[in-house]
Enzyme design. Structure first.
Site, PDB file in Angstrom:
ATOM      1  N   GLU A  87       0.807  -1.221   0.000  1.00  0.00           N
ATOM      2  CA  GLU A  87       0.000   0.000   0.000  1.00  0.00           C
ATOM      3  C   GLU A  87       0.839   1.269   0.000  1.00  0.00           C
ATOM      4  OE1 GLU A  87      -2.838  -0.166   3.145  1.00  0.00           O
ATOM      5  OE2 GLU A  87      -3.580  -2.134   2.520  1.00  0.00           O
ATOM      6  N   HIS A  90       6.924   2.129  -1.420  1.00  0.00           N
ATOM      7  CA  HIS A  90       8.095   1.256  -1.261  1.00  0.00           C
ATOM      8  C   HIS A  90       8.250   0.282  -2.430  1.00  0.00           C
ATOM      9  CE1 HIS A  90      11.315  -0.410   1.130  1.00  0.00           C
ATOM     10  NE2 HIS A  90      10.819  -1.626   1.003  1.00  0.00           N
TER      11      HIS A  90
END
Length: 171
Positions: A87, A90
């Site tokens: 989410e 990253h």
């Protein structure tokens, strides 16, 4: 016009292959490694000519590849990992940085590296792709090792011709 053409060579006998495997998303990475090693064996690479090292995650793969490349002991390297979207941002960071690092090591050391770091939206996509991607990495490593050795010989042949020309000029 007839042109010279190099035919792909998937003969792995005598090739030395280094594999760097991420442990993050371990079930997928183990599946990649199993398929890769099985395919290397099918192509004629022996177990004694394969070294597999593991690292915590995809961002650590380039450093381990660099250390293997520095050793001068390998004809090709293979990067195995799985980056699965979460989410946060990253995913993009890990995907882009690991991919760029893998490419840079190959170019810096003039060494083929098969990049089998999966980047998927979810676990299901990773599982669906792991076996074929692992096999493909083995084929890419063997083919590119053979190709780079063949192309290196082109340069060696030219150097020998230049040496012969120099000797004739001195005589």
């Amino acid at each position: 016009m007839e042109i010279g053409q190099y035919q792909p060579n998937l003969e792995g006998d005598g090739l030395r292959i280094g594999i760097v495997q991420s442990r993050f998303n371990e079930p997928v990475c183990n599946g990649l490694a199993d398929a890769c090693v099985e395919e290397l064996e099918r192509l004629g690479v022996t177990g004694e000519d394969v070294l597999l090292v593991s690292v915590p995650g995809a961002l650590e793969i380039p450093l381990a590849l660099q250390k293997l490349a520095e050793s001068g002991q390998f004809d090709a390297l293979i990067a195995l990992g799985a980056v699965i979207r979460g989410e946060t941002y990253h995913f993009e960071l890990v995907s882009n940085e690991s991919g760029a690092g893998i490419t840079r090591i190959g170019l810096d050391f003039n060494l083929p590296i098969a990049n089998a770091v999966l980047t998927t939206e979810n676990d299901e996509q990773a599982v669906a792709r792991m076996t074929e991607k692992g096999r493909d990495a083995a084929r890419v490593a063997v083919e590119m090792a053979n190709l780079t050795m063949a192309l290196d010989q082109l340069g060696d042949d030219e150097d020998e011709e230049e040496d012969e020309d120099d000797e004739e000029e001195r005589a």
